[in-house]
Write a protein that holds these residues in place. Sequence first.
Motif, PDB file in Angstrom:
ATOM      1  N   ARG A 235       0.833  -1.201   0.000  1.00  0.00           N
ATOM      2  CA  ARG A 235       0.000   0.000   0.000  1.00  0.00           C
ATOM      3  C   ARG A 235       0.872   1.257   0.000  1.00  0.00           C
ATOM      4  NH1 ARG A 235      -3.100  -1.098   4.153  1.00  0.00           N
ATOM      5  NH2 ARG A 235      -1.839   0.002   5.692  1.00  0.00           N
ATOM      6  N   HIS A 236       1.916   1.257   0.823  1.00  0.00           N
ATOM      7  CA  HIS A 236       2.814   2.416   0.858  1.00  0.00           C
ATOM      8  C   HIS A 236       3.493   2.621  -0.492  1.00  0.00           C
ATOM      9  CE1 HIS A 236       5.623   5.377   2.340  1.00  0.00           C
ATOM     10  NE2 HIS A 236       6.649   4.611   2.010  1.00  0.00           N
ATOM     11  N   SER A 237       3.903   1.540  -1.142  1.00  0.00           N
ATOM     12  CA  SER A 237       4.525   1.634  -2.456  1.00  0.00           C
ATOM     13  C   SER A 237       3.581   2.257  -3.475  1.00  0.00           C
ATOM     14  CB  SER A 237       4.959   0.240  -2.923  1.00  0.00           C
ATOM     15  OG  SER A 237       5.488   0.270  -4.233  1.00  0.00           O
ATOM     16  N   ASP A 252      -8.032   5.132  -5.553  1.00  0.00           N
ATOM     17  CA  ASP A 252      -8.352   5.827  -4.304  1.00  0.00           C
ATOM     18  C   ASP A 252      -7.903   5.020  -3.096  1.00  0.00           C
ATOM     19  OD1 ASP A 252     -10.235   3.774  -4.119  1.00  0.00           O
ATOM     20  OD2 ASP A 252     -11.894   5.031  -4.766  1.00  0.00           O
ATOM     21  N   ASP A 253      -8.051   5.618  -1.912  1.00  0.00           N
ATOM     22  CA  ASP A 253      -7.618   4.967  -0.677  1.00  0.00           C
ATOM     23  C   ASP A 253      -8.439   3.717  -0.373  1.00  0.00           C
ATOM     24  OD1 ASP A 253      -5.695   6.880  -0.357  1.00  0.00           O
ATOM     25  OD2 ASP A 253      -6.824   8.069   1.101  1.00  0.00           O
ATOM     26  N   LEU A 258      -7.804  -2.702   0.263  1.00  0.00           N
ATOM     27  CA  LEU A 258      -8.206  -4.070  -0.040  1.00  0.00           C
ATOM     28  C   LEU A 258      -7.188  -5.074   0.479  1.00  0.00           C
ATOM     29  CD1 LEU A 258      -9.341  -3.567  -3.754  1.00  0.00           C
ATOM     30  CD2 LEU A 258     -10.846  -3.969  -1.784  1.00  0.00           C
ATOM     31  N   SER A 259      -7.619  -6.318   0.634  1.00  0.00           N
ATOM     32  CA  SER A 259      -6.701  -7.390   1.004  1.00  0.00           C
ATOM     33  C   SER A 259      -5.685  -7.590  -0.116  1.00  0.00           C
ATOM     34  CB  SER A 259      -7.473  -8.688   1.223  1.00  0.00           C
ATOM     35  OG  SER A 259      -8.017  -9.162  -0.008  1.00  0.00           O
ATOM     36  N   VAL A 260      -4.613  -8.314   0.176  1.00  0.00           N
ATOM     37  CA  VAL A 260      -3.588  -8.556  -0.841  1.00  0.00           C
ATOM     38  C   VAL A 260      -4.183  -9.253  -2.060  1.00  0.00           C
ATOM     39  CG1 VAL A 260      -1.467  -9.828  -1.362  1.00  0.00           C
ATOM     40  CG2 VAL A 260      -1.663  -8.556   0.785  1.00  0.00           C
TER      41      VAL A 260
END
Length: 357
Positions: A235-237, A252-253, A258-260
């Motif tokens: 998510r950070h990437s 969007d956020d 979402l899950s992986v």
Amino acid sequence: MLGFGGRPALAEARLVPAQRATVEALAGADPVSPEDYLPPRWLRNAHLQSILSSSDLRRRRGLRRLQALGAVSTEHIFDGGAGVRLQGWHTVIPGMEVRGLALLLHGWEGSAESSYMRMTAASLLEAGYEVVRLNFRDHGNTHHLNEDIFHSCLLPEVLHAAIDVAEKFPQRPLVAAGYSLGGNFALRLALRAPEIGLPLKHVAAVCPVLDPHAALMGMERGLPLYHWYFQRKWRHSLELKRELFPERHVYDDETLSLSVRELTRWMVENETDFGTLENYLEGYSVAGARLANMTVPANILMAQDDPVIPFADFANWQLPATARLEVARWGGHCGFIENAHCDGFGERWVTDRLTRG
């Protein structure tokens, strides 16, 4: 050109003491064996092994080893083809007698500075090998280099970059090693090397992703820590990518939460041509007989207690005569930690296998 710890480059050629000791030891010793990996009882927990493998403690240990060797690293931007740029760090001990060049590949959401990359680089340097630690697209601090996002089927750009590495550092025997997803890439690199003219002599893979379907399921059904860890880092990437290329990346956020599995599905459907999650996962699988035509020698190290890559998947793996699977009882996922200093059997094993030819 950056030295670890600010040590100056040496003007005269010499065989550094650490290199001499390691080369002599390799020459006179029997090959290391997974059966010899007997961690103390307090280190026989798979989750502890896996956590320590990417801990800051071990990363600092790797940095200290490189500093003690006087290793010098230089940044290179390697050509991934079609305008793709991949960052790598070429590391050498000034004045060392060079036996070969080793290309190291990290795992998903790892980087060239991951603990196992640093530790393996130090071991290979001691054995007389120059090292290139390659960052996959969007790993390390490289999100700005390419507009599109990383996914695990981007083998062509890694192949192209490997050729660029070989051309930049010619007349050196080229070997490669990878951990987790990097191990998967290393095996696929070996499979394709002859047809693209890559002079790859040997590969080593530690806990490689074998069947992505099973690995994803194992992450979901295992200790929640692993799913949380990879979800948070990915998510950070993607947030960084959106900041850098806001017109290209408009997710969007809510999508990023979402899950992986579901985020992967979203990525496949919106950022690739694979169409379905299943097609994408099949695209980088090395399970079954997919490596049957591999002619480059390969060694694979796996731990029976790996909590991320299901060991059961390896039971029916169909490998060619050029490949050998070796299994340790303990080790977790890319851990194989041997002591409280966080030294690892994994980097010793990689060095032993690659330097014996």
